[in-house]
Design an enzyme around this catalytic site. Structure first.
Site, short mmCIF file in Angstrom:
data_model
loop_
_atom_site.label_atom_id
_atom_site.label_comp_id
_atom_site.label_asym_id
_atom_site.label_seq_id
_atom_site.Cartn_x
_atom_site.Cartn_y
_atom_site.Cartn_z
N LEU A 70 -40.90 128.43 66.63
CA LEU A 70 -40.19 128.38 65.34
C LEU A 70 -39.05 127.36 65.37
O LEU A 70 -38.66 126.84 64.34
CB LEU A 70 -39.61 129.77 65.02
CG LEU A 70 -40.63 130.85 64.70
CD1 LEU A 70 -39.97 132.22 64.67
CD2 LEU A 70 -41.30 130.58 63.36
N GLY A 71 -38.52 127.14 66.55
CA GLY A 71 -37.44 126.16 66.64
C GLY A 71 -36.75 126.25 67.98
O GLY A 71 -37.00 127.17 68.76
N ARG A 72 -35.88 125.27 68.24
CA ARG A 72 -35.12 125.26 69.48
C ARG A 72 -33.65 125.07 69.18
O ARG A 72 -33.30 124.27 68.32
CB ARG A 72 -35.54 124.10 70.37
CG ARG A 72 -36.80 124.38 71.12
CD ARG A 72 -37.29 123.15 71.82
NE ARG A 72 -38.64 123.38 72.25
CZ ARG A 72 -39.08 123.11 73.47
NH1 ARG A 72 -38.28 122.59 74.33
NH2 ARG A 72 -40.32 123.37 73.77
N GLY A 73 -32.82 125.83 69.86
CA GLY A 73 -31.39 125.65 69.71
C GLY A 73 -30.82 125.24 71.05
O GLY A 73 -31.56 124.95 71.99
N GLY A 74 -29.49 125.26 71.12
CA GLY A 74 -28.85 124.87 72.35
C GLY A 74 -29.13 125.85 73.48
O GLY A 74 -29.19 125.47 74.65
N GLY A 76 -31.73 128.40 73.48
CA GLY A 76 -33.09 128.84 73.77
C GLY A 76 -34.10 128.36 72.75
O GLY A 76 -33.77 127.71 71.77
N VAL A 78 -37.05 129.59 70.12
CA VAL A 78 -37.42 130.77 69.33
C VAL A 78 -38.90 130.67 68.98
O VAL A 78 -39.37 129.63 68.49
CB VAL A 78 -36.55 130.88 68.06
CG1 VAL A 78 -36.92 132.13 67.27
CG2 VAL A 78 -35.08 130.94 68.43
N LYS A 93 -36.63 135.03 71.35
CA LYS A 93 -35.76 133.92 71.76
C LYS A 93 -35.68 133.90 73.28
O LYS A 93 -35.26 134.89 73.89
CB LYS A 93 -34.37 134.08 71.14
CG LYS A 93 -33.44 132.91 71.43
CD LYS A 93 -32.22 132.93 70.52
CE LYS A 93 -31.28 131.79 70.81
NZ LYS A 93 -30.17 131.70 69.88
N ASP A 185 -18.84 132.21 64.84
CA ASP A 185 -19.57 130.96 64.60
C ASP A 185 -20.35 131.04 63.29
O ASP A 185 -21.52 130.68 63.23
CB ASP A 185 -20.50 130.67 65.79
CG ASP A 185 -20.97 129.21 65.79
OD1 ASP A 185 -20.32 128.38 65.13
OD2 ASP A 185 -22.00 128.93 66.45
N1 LIG Z 1 -35.46 135.84 63.85
C1 LIG Z 1 -35.88 134.64 63.50
N2 LIG Z 1 -36.93 134.49 62.65
C2 LIG Z 1 -37.35 133.26 62.28
N3 LIG Z 1 -36.77 132.10 62.69
C3 LIG Z 1 -35.72 132.18 63.53
C4 LIG Z 1 -35.23 133.44 63.98
N4 LIG Z 1 -34.18 133.21 64.82
C5 LIG Z 1 -34.03 131.87 64.88
N5 LIG Z 1 -34.94 131.25 64.12
C6 LIG Z 1 -35.08 129.81 63.94
O1 LIG Z 1 -35.29 129.22 65.21
C7 LIG Z 1 -34.56 128.01 65.32
C8 LIG Z 1 -33.72 128.02 66.57
O2 LIG Z 1 -32.82 129.10 66.49
P1 LIG Z 1 -31.58 129.22 67.40
O3 LIG Z 1 -30.81 130.44 67.06
O4 LIG Z 1 -31.99 129.03 68.82
O5 LIG Z 1 -30.86 127.91 66.91
P2 LIG Z 1 -29.39 127.48 67.02
O6 LIG Z 1 -28.59 128.06 65.89
O7 LIG Z 1 -29.39 126.02 67.16
O8 LIG Z 1 -29.00 128.27 68.32
P3 LIG Z 1 -27.99 128.06 69.49
O9 LIG Z 1 -26.76 128.76 69.09
O10 LIG Z 1 -28.74 128.73 70.61
O11 LIG Z 1 -27.82 126.59 69.70
C9 LIG Z 1 -33.75 127.87 64.05
O12 LIG Z 1 -34.45 126.99 63.21
C10 LIG Z 1 -33.75 129.23 63.44
O13 LIG Z 1 -33.69 129.16 62.04
#
Ligand SMILES: Nc1ncnc2c1ncn2[C@@H]1O[C@H](COP(=O)(O)OP(=O)(O)OP(=O)(O)O)[C@@H](O)[C@H]1O
Length: 636
Positions: A70-74, A76, A78, A93, A185
């Site tokens: 679904l995506g990647r953040g800093g 992990g 997802v 995640k 945040d």
């Molecule tokens: N429960 C969920 N259902 C659907 N999509 C999700 C869910 N949680 C996160 N995502 C999507 O997955 C992607 C990555 O989410 P993540 O929270 O890792 O990103 P982030 O805000 O960059 O995080 P981080 O704080 O770890 O850097 C985002 O596009 C987010 O919208």
């Protein structure tokens, strides 16, 4: 718009940013520790390219198999995943591999999952499970369909919509604050919008990655000192200065969010993080209604108060901010004269019993009801059957409890306490019938039952599960609280085998929702009770000592028990350290051979500290002894 900047975590040494000479640096309100010397922090980063190609799709995470990314953040990746047995989709995640070697980041990742699981609220994403796979922690959460507010709001939004969204954000934050958690945040990327009732948006707050618990038993702060955490555009002055944060820090971020959504720009911007932080500390924001005419000045005033530099000049609670926001649109919207509200009542079976209660009721929107009561409402998300007693006659229908308004919230919002129900039948024919009966016009023919009707074959089993779902995980599976692991698994299987065939029957919407809910509750009960560590923590919450003993007998190690105990104590800083006192008095009673009193004292120690190994041992040994004394001696 400059709101998608990732969270920065600069490490600061004291320096002044106001460019005025000071005898004492610490006295300057713009002192930013080390803003000029940002060293690469221990912070979440995108995975190295070697990791980016790794195959997480198709892998098993507990009972779920991942289907797509679904995506990647800093922190992990997802993934969208599906349960191997039941039709349930979740998001998983997984901490990036290169971060799993950093104990501090692992701790932060786990803290995120724990914070989200503590705050159980309809506007906060639900966490179902937390585990480790090949040394990498992951958590399983509710899968959200929709988009983030960052993707949704590509330009200024209408004030009414902004208030509707911020009100839900306030609800989510209020629930976190009630658990002593500050999010720290809040920003559009962390606010997810899912489809809600009546074509509206339902907000889900995400990403508690840097959330902070205000009180911890060991007195440690959960994040390193001297490190600023947050996203510069959204950081309150006290957060910028590295000072203590509290609930009002999040309310400042709501102010920034509202400002951004209404005007299309954040109140403060700059070419680097330090410039923005100094602006938060020093500059007054330009009133939003001056930036964009058309914004009600009353709404502008509410946001400016949320953006006050000193926390005590802001709203004190999220509920207060929400009430102030809503008052601005209600005032703007109120037509004169007000149409009279028609009073009626709704009879609702009392959850988990055979009784029925009648509530004063009013209609909210096209498909909502608000039922007034100062007593405990039915649980959130429970399905309720309603008999509406309208001026023109009675109307039977189904609905789901979607909101609770506590006495405290009611006072803040100047309304009655009670609960909101979303009606299941949204068809035009139902609406017409409702409107006719509400206006006092009797129905020409007997009230038609909602279609499709309840399936009679499913009812006995659903009645049983309606009752079970109001209890704990043991009640859901229909097992005693000291059941062993085999029994847990066997009953979970049996529940599924009985419930799953119902899916193919022509059920009414209410029944279908109940079957899905029951299946998901069974899966949750199995996830918790089928796993020693999770079960023992759950038993501790229930003060179910027999369950705790069962986990120890099944091989839970002393080290794991102690780790669970520390987590339990951290979750309950309020209970203090009275267990030692009870334990000592239990020993004294035992020495004096006053065994029943000794047992009661050990039980009192365990009520406070249910995973205290020594208290458990003494309590168990004494109970065995008293039971064998009490049992009649059999002679052969
Ligand atoms: N429960 C969920 N259902 C659907 N999509 C999700 C869910 N949680 C996160 N995502 C999507 O997955 C992607 C990555 O989410 P993540 O929270 O890792 O990103 P982030 O805000 O960059 O995080 P981080 O704080 O770890 O850097 C985002 O596009 C987010 O919208």
């Amino acid at each position: 718009m400059a709101w998608e900047k990732s969270a920065v975590e600069p490490t600061f040494r004291p320096s002044c940013a106001c460019l005025t000479p000071h005898p004492e640096l610490a006295e300057c309100p713009t002192v930013l520790r080390g803003a000029s010397e940002l060293r690469p922090p221990l912070s979440p980063t995108l995975p190295p390219s070697s990791e980016r190609g790794e195959k997480l799709v198709g892998q098993r995470f507990g009972s779920f198999v991942s289907r797509r990314e679904l995506g990647r953040g800093g922190m992990g990746t997802v993934l969208l995943a599906e349960h191997v047995l039941i039709p349930k989709r979740v998001a998983v995640k997984v901490l990036h591999r290169h971060l799993a070697e950093e104990p501090e980041l692992v701790a932060r990742f786990l803290a995120e999952a724990r914070a989200m699981s503590l705050v159980q609220h309809e506007n906060v994403v639900t966490v179902y499970d937390l585990d480790t796979r090949e040394g990498r922690p992951y958590f399983v959460m509710e899968y959200l369909e929709g988009q983030s507010l960052a993707a949704f709001a590509r330009g200024p939004l209408e004030p009414a919509l902004v208030v509707e969204l911020l009100a839900q954000v306030c609800d989510a934050l209020g629930a976190a604050h009630a658990h002593g958690i500050v999010h720290r945040d809040l920003k559009p990327a962390n606010v997810f919008l899912t489809p809600g009732p009546n074509g509206r948006h339902r907000v889900k707050l995400l990403d508690f990655g840097i959330a902070k618990r205000l009180v911890r038993l060991d007195g440690e702060t959960p994040t390193r000192t001297g490190v600023l955490m947050g996203t510069p555009e959204f950081m309150a002055p006290e957060q910028c200065g590295g000072k203590d944060v509290d609930a009002r820090t999040d309310l400042y971020a709501v102010g920034v969010l509202g400002y951004l959504l209404l005007t299309g720009t954040a109140p403060f911007s700059g070419s680097n993080a330090a410039e923005i932080l100094v602006a938060h500390l020093q500059q007054a924001p330009r009133p939003p209604h001056e930036v964009r005419p058309g914004i009600p000045p009353a709404l502008s005033a509410v946001l400016l108060r949320a953006l006050a530099k000193r926390p005590d000049a802001r709203y004190a609670t999220a509920a207060e901010l929400r009430a102030a926001l809503e008052a601005t649109v209600t005032r703007a919207r109120t037509p004169a004269p007000l149409p009279p509200t028609v009073g009626f009542t709704a009879r609702v079976p009392v959850h988990g019993s055979l009784g029925v209660r009648e509530y004063p009721c009013e209609r909210v929107g096209r498909t909502g009801l608000f039922l007034r009561t100062g007593e405990e409402p039915p649980p959130l998300r429970s399905d309720v059957s309603l008999l509406l007693r309208l001026p023109g006659g009675e109307l039977q229908c189904m609905g789901q409890v979607v909101r609770h308004v506590t006495a405290e919230q009611a006072r803040a919002w100047n309304m009655a306490p009670g609960f909101g129900v979303e009606l299941s039948d949204t068809s035009a024919s139902f609406q017409q019938l409702f409107a006719r009966l509400l206006s006092g016009e009797p129905t020409p023919e007997p009230t038609p039952p909602p279609a499709p009707q309840d399936d009679a074959r499913a009812e006995p089993l659903l009645r049983e599960f309606r009752q079970r779902l109001s209890g704990d995980h043991y009640a859901v599976l229909g097992i005693p609280r000291d059941a062993d692991a085999d029994k847990v698994r066997a009953h979970a299987r049996e529940c599924r085998n009985r419930l799953e065939p119902l899916i193919s029957l022509p059920l009414s919407p209410g029944q279908r929702a109940l079957v899905q809910r029951a299946l998901s509750k069974v899966a949750q009960a199995l996830l918790v009770l089928g796993h020693l560590e999770r079960r023992v923590e759950y038993d501790a919450e229930l003060r179910n000592l027999d369950g705790v003993m069962r986990c120890l007998a099944a091989g839970l190690t002393v080290t794991t028990l102690e780790a669970c105990r520390q987590r339990f104590l951290a979750r309950h800083p309020e209970i203090g350290g009275h267990s030692a006192l009870h334990l000592a008095s239990g020993d004294a009673f035992r020495a004096a051979n006053r065994l029943n009193e000794a047992l009661a004292s050990y039980e009192a120690a365990l009520r406070v500290d249910p995973l205290h190994l020594e208290a458990l041992r003494r309590w168990h040994a004494l109970r065995v002894r008293l039971r064998s004394n009490a049992s009649p001696v059999t002679h052969r």
